[in-house]
Design a protein around this motif. Structure first.
Motif: not given
Length: 331
Positions: A102-110
């Protein structure tokens, strides 16, 4: 008591974010983090090199005969130990997390320089990412490359990704910039909705027996917070976007300090690796106790109270404090 905060335009129930790490590799594990109090999670980083490698692999498969593929396939594909989540499985995992949490999911690009890998940002958005954290990790070993060149490439990368997606993009920086405050403003102009301070460079060590260089992972401790506090305090009065503190957050007091410096959120990883998800509940409880004892009912009332603009002694953040400290101690 109101612990809610806004980060990158996302409404979070509290300022605690689980930083980029393996914690999101399993949906059940991410669920436990949410239940313990995490307000958002950042997936582990998907690397520029991974995406470029996959694209080269596809080109290789299309241009090579079946016999040649069979003989060279073992050497061509990356080891799963090196990349636990391939670009395709990363998208699948992101989708699973979004369908469960239910909480936000942040993707990570490096990555650090413009390239075809930037197009993957759109796929992350389509898979359901609420935001993208762009980890601008670049260790410069070429003496011919100037700091201005490095930052120009980073700005172009942020500009390209921000122009590719509609979801917010945050830029994660290292502390090794000549003028972090000015660079933060440039990132904001390039489209970043927030800045994450700071990335941790993992320093290699020398093996004196084998005479080899070995990578090593050392978890953070609260002493690393001090560098973050100074630059959060310096930068926060000048930017319109969000600031997130990562590195050195291990206690409720560390969270309070980061908020007083101007952070909207804090990211935790090392303390979770040491103590497990239950520590999130303890950190939130400690925050509430501190705020209650001092009469704070809303998180927004203390944010930025000790930054460079609002604190009663701004010299404590500047060169004058450096001189004073050295002159006051026998060194």
């Amino acid at each position: 008591m109101n612990l809610a905060t806004n980060y990158l335009g996302l409404s979070l129930r509290n300022p605690l974010i689980v930083g980029a790490s393996p914690f999101c590799d399993e949906v059940d594990g991410a669920q436990r983090l949410q239940d313990a109090g995490a307000a958002a999670i950042v997936m582990r980083s998907l690397f520029e090199e991974q995406i470029d490698h996959q694209q080269r692999t596809l080109s290789y498969l299309l241009d090579t005969s079946p016999g040649e593929i069979a003989s060279g396939v073992r050497e061509f594909f990356p080891s799963y130990a090196d990349y636990p989540l391939s670009p395709n499985t990363y998208l699948e995992q992101l989708s699973h997390l979004k369908n469960t949490l239910k909480i936000p999911v942040i993707a990570s690009l490096c990555g650090h320089r413009p390239g075809a890998w930037i197009d993957y940002a759109r796929k992350l958005e389509q898979a359901g990412a609420d935001a993208i954290e762009l980890n601008l990790y670049h260790l410069i070993t070429d003496p011919r490359m100037s700091g201005r060149q490095v930052e120009d490439e980073m700005l172009e990368t942020v500009r390209d990704i921000s122009g590719t997606v509609k979801i917010p993009v945050a830029a994660k920086l290292s502390p090794f910039h000549a003028a972090p405050a000015q660079f933060a403003l440039e990132l904001e102009k390039a489209g970043a909705k927030g800045v994450v301070l700071f990335n941790r460079f993992y320093q290699p060590d020398f093996d004196l027996q084998e005479l080899e260089v070995h990578p090593q992972l050392k978890l953070s401790d609260s002493s690393e917070l001090l560098l973050r506090l100074r630059w959060l305090a310096v930068i926060s009065p000048h930017v319109k976007g969000s600031l997130s503190c990562t590195g050195g957050v291990h206690r409720a007091e560390d969270i309070i300090k980061a908020l007083l410096a101007g952070a909207s959120t804090v990211q935790v990883v090392s303390v979770l690796l040491k103590e497990g998800p239950r520590v999130l509940t303890q950190l939130l409880g400690g925050m509430r106790n501190w705020m209650t004892q001092r009469g704070y009912e809303d998180l927004n009332d203390l944010r930025g109270a000790l930054n460079l603009k609002r604190c009663t002694n701004p010299e404590a953040h500047e060169r004058a404090n450096y001189i004073k400290v050295l002159q006051s101690r026998a060194i």
